[in-house]
Each structure stands twice: as C-alpha cells, then as structure tokens.
Scaffold this motif. Structure first.
Motif, short mmCIF file in Angstrom:
data_model
loop_
_atom_site.label_atom_id
_atom_site.label_comp_id
_atom_site.label_asym_id
_atom_site.label_seq_id
_atom_site.Cartn_x
_atom_site.Cartn_y
_atom_site.Cartn_z
N HIS A 28 -25.57 21.56 11.58
CA HIS A 28 -24.24 21.55 12.20
C HIS A 28 -23.56 20.19 12.15
CE1 HIS A 28 -24.74 25.39 14.88
NE2 HIS A 28 -24.89 25.63 13.59
N GLU A 29 -24.37 19.10 12.36
CA GLU A 29 -23.76 17.81 12.63
C GLU A 29 -24.05 16.72 11.60
OE1 GLU A 29 -22.54 19.55 16.25
OE2 GLU A 29 -21.88 17.74 15.26
N TRP B 65 -25.51 16.82 8.28
CA TRP B 65 -25.40 16.93 6.83
C TRP B 65 -23.96 16.66 6.43
CZ3 TRP B 65 -24.38 20.93 2.79
CH2 TRP B 65 -24.91 20.55 1.54
N GLU B 66 -23.72 16.47 5.12
CA GLU B 66 -22.38 16.12 4.66
C GLU B 66 -21.37 17.23 4.87
OE1 GLU B 66 -23.63 15.27 0.69
OE2 GLU B 66 -23.01 17.24 -0.08
N ARG B 67 -21.83 18.46 4.98
CA ARG B 67 -20.95 19.58 5.31
C ARG B 67 -21.59 20.38 6.43
NH1 ARG B 67 -19.14 22.89 0.12
NH2 ARG B 67 -17.43 23.43 1.50
N VAL B 68 -20.82 21.26 7.04
CA VAL B 68 -21.33 22.10 8.13
C VAL B 68 -21.96 23.35 7.53
CG1 VAL B 68 -20.72 23.47 10.15
CG2 VAL B 68 -19.58 21.28 9.73
N LEU C 28 -21.23 27.59 4.41
CA LEU C 28 -20.97 26.19 4.66
C LEU C 28 -19.49 25.89 4.51
CD1 LEU C 28 -22.26 24.05 1.63
CD2 LEU C 28 -21.84 26.49 1.50
N HIS C 29 -19.03 24.85 5.23
CA HIS C 29 -17.64 24.41 5.14
C HIS C 29 -17.59 22.94 5.53
CE1 HIS C 29 -17.07 24.43 9.57
NE2 HIS C 29 -17.82 25.52 9.56
N ASP C 30 -16.46 22.33 5.32
CA ASP C 30 -16.31 20.92 5.62
C ASP C 30 -16.24 20.68 7.13
OD1 ASP C 30 -16.29 20.24 2.95
OD2 ASP C 30 -14.12 20.49 2.76
N HIS C 31 -16.61 19.50 7.54
CA HIS C 31 -16.49 19.13 8.95
C HIS C 31 -15.01 19.13 9.33
CE1 HIS C 31 -20.62 17.98 9.91
NE2 HIS C 31 -20.71 17.53 8.66
N VAL D 46 -13.17 21.69 9.69
CA VAL D 46 -12.46 22.84 9.11
C VAL D 46 -13.14 24.11 9.58
CG1 VAL D 46 -11.76 23.99 6.98
CG2 VAL D 46 -11.79 21.49 7.10
#
Length: 631
Positions: free
Chosen positions: A453-454, A456-459, A488-491, A493
């Motif tokens: 969730h927090e 990694w480079e993406r969520v 997965l998605h960008d932080h 977003v």
C-alpha cells in the motif's frame, strides 16, 4: 474475355499452403503425462516428419507430394518401467482412422511404439514407413493396418491387421474385420476411406495383447480380432519409447488420416468423444477419395471448386495458427518467457502424484516438488481449466508478483504454460498455509500489506486477503500470497476496479455496494482475518458442534488483535486505519485508542467513499491524535 480460372495456379498455391502449414506446425518437444486424449488434432503437441501435417483437426500422414512416408509421434517419451528392474506397465490405446479408396495406391498405416521418434531416414515405403528390422538398434512395436501385398514376407492378404515386434514379419495377423454380437466374422475393407476405430490393449501381467477393429459407429466388439500371447517386457523396459503413427504411400493421391487418439499407461484408454471428432471432415475426405476413383485424377487435377475448398480450409488453418502465435507473443510480452518447461515440473512432482499434493481449492491444486538436477524445493500451483482463475488472473499474478520482492511476500519463481495447462512456481513454504495451523502470525502479513500500500513505487491492492492466502516459511513467518486478483495504480490516484472481487466474508460493505476496491477494502479484509486468527473461526461457515477452540493466545495480545480486527473491519472505510498504523499497533510502536463499539457509527455514511489515508494517515502522530479524540 474468358472467365477467370483457378486451375493454372492451383499446383503452386496448394504447394505453398501445404509447405507453410507444415513449417508452422514444426512443434517443439514438450513432455506430458502418461495419458493423452486427442479428439481431433487441432493444436496437437506432436512431432511430425516426412509428409505428415495437420489439416486443421485431422492428422494427415501421407498427403505431401514427392514424399513417400509420414510419421507423427507424441513429442514426449513414455516410461513403461517407473523403477529400474521394476514391473512393466500395461498400456491401452484406441484411435480412429480413415484410409484410401478403391483405387488406393498406399501401403498402409501403423500404430507404433518406438525407441526414436525420428524414422525419416529408415522408412521404406513397402514397410509402412517403418524400419525393416531392429538391426540398427531402433526397437519398435507396431499394430499394422496393411493394405499392400508384400511377396517378400509371404503375405497372402493385402487387407489385414498384423502385430510386429522389431521386424516387419508379423508375429500374428488376421484379415481385417470384426466379430459381431452373434460371433459371426464381418469383413472390413481398410481402403474404403470410411472411419474405422482400432483398440490395442496389452496386459503386462498375463502377457496378452488384444487388437480389436470396428467401423464407426459400431461400439467396441466383445471379441477381439487378435488375442495374442506376447511378452513385450524387454522392449518396454527401454529407457523410453515414443508413441504415434506411421504410414506410407506410392502416390500423392493416397490418404492416411487419423481423426482421434487416446492412450494410457497402467489403465484403459479413455473412450474417444465421437461428438468432438472431425467426422464431417472425414466424410469430405472420403468423398474426395471416391471422386478420385471415378476420375482417376489427383488433387492437382480436381475441379476448381474442390481445390478452392481445400485452399480455403488450409488458409483458415494457417490464420488460426498465426493468431495463436500472436497470442503467445502477447502473453510473453506481458509475462516474459516461461521460466520452466512442463517436463521439469512434471518430473519434479513425479507426474503430479497425489502423494506430493499440498492442497487444493477452487483454483486447482498445489503440489510440492524438487527441481531436476537441483535440491531446490518448490510449490507448483496447477490452475484447473474449470477454475474461475483464468488466463487474465494468471497473467496478472505473474506481472505483479514477479516484479515485487519482500521478505513477507511469497516469492514467485516463474511459470509454465503448456497447451491448456497454467502453472505457477513459488518458493515452497514447508509449513503450508495459515489456515492449517494455529493462526497466530499476522505481523509479517501486516508488514507485507503495508509495503504494497505505502512503500512500493506504486499502490498494489491485493483484493483477496484471507487466511488461506497466508503461507508460512521455515521460520513460521507469514507471507502473503496469491496475487491473481491484485490491481495496481499510482500513489494519489484512485483505482479503476469496477467489479466485486474477493472472498465472501472478507468483502467490505462498500465494495459489495459500489464495486470499487481501495486500500480500505484490503484493510477490512485484514481486520476479518485478524478476528479469524483470535477466534479460530472462519467469517462464513458452520462451527463444529462441541468443538474446542483451535487457538490459544496471550490475553493481552488477544485483546490487542481482536480490537484492531474490529477497528480494521469497521463498516465505514473512513474509520479504518491505514496499514502503516496497523503495523505500529502490532509492534507496540503506537498505543491503541480507547475502544468503544458505539463510536463505530459516528460518521455520515455519505462520506464513506473518501480515501482513508487522507483522513487517518497523513502522519503517525496526527493519526493517533485523531483516533484518540474520536474515541
């Protein structure tokens, strides 16, 4: 202007299509199991040589110009002796063929077990494409459907079924036919072009070989055509044998076609599925053969309409194969090339033996194995074709889990894609899944989920947190597994998921209503998981009457986990803590607020869709303050 005619161009077009199809189906050697079933041969995993090639779902052994014999073998060898010096396996096979016509110029077709799948250099026409003997070290067993007179071998009947071992002099033979229900013998013309089914059954204990023949659709006769005492132990004790077919022809016009094939070691071959066999295509082949009889013309001189149909069929076949190759390329672009061959995984698990079965579920089965030439122990998830976890989920798990590394996440080692088989290979967790043990390890899972969730480079939203997806390694550390439903998605977003996914009992209320997965829906499932750990009961299911509690905890730890589980599974996503805060609570790095169940309903339901992190987790201190004030 004269009407356009295809005929001047047919020879070149036919040769082009045949050559293209033949090259497209140059199959790679891929091993398999001790049983195979081909109800038609579309995309069949066979090694072909000589004139053999696949016409969509029909195996044609002699249809290429200037080549007199053809062979088709399963691309993997069979072991009839599992342990050196041990017993020899019995075997059973059944297949359906269509051969020739009235003016047929061919020599026959044979079902073969041979020590080599490469017979191209030793396959004279008069020997049905087989070696004349085993003098060169190539051992073989064949059941021949012989359609040519061979004075060299004193044949008196050019329409017979024979049994051959290491040479073309039959150890037993009989005029082609079958015994009907009254026991009367009925002749069968092997060269009629009509579909015929053959059954070959060998009992290694009684040393008895039975061969039975009947025209389609007559069921298997009770009385075999040949029942021959035969000891095949020395031949079958070879390190490995290839199973398949051989045929030979003097003329391009002679056809030898196989429509279906079933084979099994150690038991009776599975019956062919008549509804799935290419019988209509066989009728077309028979009609074509009859047309040749009437006109004495080859396919190159057939009417334009017949040749056009052949070209269309071949073109459709080529297009289908090219489409499959594009799909394979797309698969490898997203997931990378396969890391393991089917042979490696088949060998590692002793043929997916139930003795090494670790568990099973709706997705399929998981087996424990040891890689060949290695001491590495692995776990292999063999996705069932009937599983809801299909190709898309399989690809998602490879694409996502293959890119992340964390001590509390199961390590994906690679995958294998073999025909309809989908297999995932992981580090083996020797202690199995968490639901098989005292459910007491949640810190590692919280750490892993926090990383997703927090950190990694993406969520990454897991979408299927539950006890059976938490595995234990040698040190009893919990590792989160099964990323088939993950997204997965960008932080910063929002995720774009729009449908409900997960396991009932772990699905957050807002996910069930809105279909939108967020970090908060993962936190909810983690909360249910923690309460399951404390209570020893699944969120949905019937308790065993009179059963004792399955888990025992330190009272203080149990209270912490139970309260935290209730907090994480709050019906309002806004009140659920983020995974970083959950980790702090579990590590005693932050103090849990005073717990009051009445406060679970103090937020306006209309605001339940807001992102939890913006409210509860801007920082550790602020989060604790907000929670304390709210409690």
């Amino acid at each position: 202007m004269a009407p356009f005619s295809w005929e001047p161009y047919l020879p070149a077009l036919v040769c082009l299509c045949l050559t293209t199809a033949h090259h497209l189906y140059a199959s790679e050697v891929t091993p398999g199991m001790d049983e195979l079933v081909y109800n038609g041969f579309f995309n069949a995993d066979l090694d072909l040589d000589g004139s053999a090639f696949l016409i969509h779902d029909v195996l044609s052994l002699t249809s290429m110009p200037d080549v007199t014999s053809g062979h088709a073998f399963a691309s993997y060898p069979l072991s009839f002796q599992k342990i050196l010096g041990g017993s020899i396996s019995s075997f059973s096979s059944t297949f359906m063929v269509a051969i020739g016509s009235q003016h047929y110029e061919g020599d026959g077709l044979a079902f073969v077990l041979t020590s080599t799948s490469d017979l191209s250099e030793n396959s004279p026409v008069q020997f049905l494409g087989l070696p004349s003997s085993s003098s060169d070290g190539r051992v073989f067993f064949a059941v021949e459907l012989d359609t040519v007179l061979n004075p060299e071998f004193n044949d008196t009947d050019s329409n017979h079924v024979g049994i051959n071992v290491n040479r073309l002099i039959s150890v037993d033979s009989h005029t082609a036919g079958f015994y009907d229900s009254t026991g009367e013998f009925q002749n069968v013309d092997l060269r009629s072009g009509k579909p015929m089914q053959v059954w070959v059954d060998y009992d290694s204990k009684s040393y008895l070989l039975n061969v039975t023949l009947a025209p389609h659709p007559i069921p298997k006769p009770e009385l075999p055509l040949l029942s021959t005492p035969l000891n095949l132990s020395s031949l079958l004790s070879s390190s490995s044998l290839y199973a398949g077919f051989s045929a030979a022809s003097d003329k391009f016009t002679s056809g030898h076609y196989v429509l279906g094939w079933s084979f099994r070691l150690g038991g009776e071959a599975q019956p062919l599925g008549y509804s799935q066999l290419p019988l209509e295509r066989a009728k077309a082949l028979e009609y074509h053969a009859q047309f040749q009889d009437e006109t004495h013309m080859s396919i190159l001189g057939a009417p334009t309409i017949t040749a056009a149909v052949v070209l269309i069929v071949l073109w459709v076949f080529i297009c289908c194969h090219l489409r499959k190759r594009r799909e394979d390329k797309e698969f490898e672009t997203m997931c990378g090339p396969p890391s393991f061959t089917y042979k490696e995984l088949f060998t590692a698990t002793d043929g997916f033996d139930d003795k090494v079965l670790l568990g099973k579920g709706g997705f399929g089965r998981v087996y424990k194995g040891v890689l060949p030439n290695s001491t590495q122990t692995i776990a292999i998830k063999r996705v069932s074709p009937e599983s809801k976890q299909g190709k898309r989920e399989f690809m998602a798990e490879i694409a996502i889990l293959g890119r992340v590394r964390h001590r509390n996440l199961v390590q994906l080692l690679g995958y294998c894609r073999y025909r309809k088989e989908l297999l995932l290979v992981y580090d083996c967790m020797p202690n199995g899944s968490l639901d098989s043990y005292l459910l007491r390890i949640i810190k590692g899972v919280a750490s892993g989920l926090c990383y997703l969730h927090e950190d990694w480079e993406r969520v990454i939203i897991h979408r299927d947190i539950k006890a059976s997806n938490v595995l234990l390694d040698n040190a009893m550390n919990g590792r989160l597994s099964d990323f088939g439903l993950a997204r997965l998605h960008d932080h910063g977003v929002d995720a774009h998921t729009t449908h409900v996914a997960g396991t009932w009992g772990y699905i957050a209320p807002e996910l069930a209503r809105l279909g939108k997965a967020t970090k908060a829906t993962d936190v909810f499932a983690f909360g249910i998981f923690m309460m399951e750990v404390v209570c020893g009961k699944r969120p949905i299911g019937r308790s065993v009457a009179g059963g004792e509690p399955s888990l025992y905890y330190d009272q203080e730890d149990a209270e912490l986990v139970l309260k935290l589980g209730l907090l994480c599974s709050d019906s309002l996503p806004k009140l659920r803590p983020c995974m970083r805060l959950v980790t702090l609570y579990l590590e005693r790095g932050a103090r849990m607020p005073e717990f009051c169940p009445a406060s679970l309903c103090t937020i306006d339901p209309g605001e339940e869709g807001k992102e939890i992190d913006q409210v509860l987790c801007p920082s550790g201190a602020t989060t604790i303050t907000v929670l304390s004030a709210g409690r």
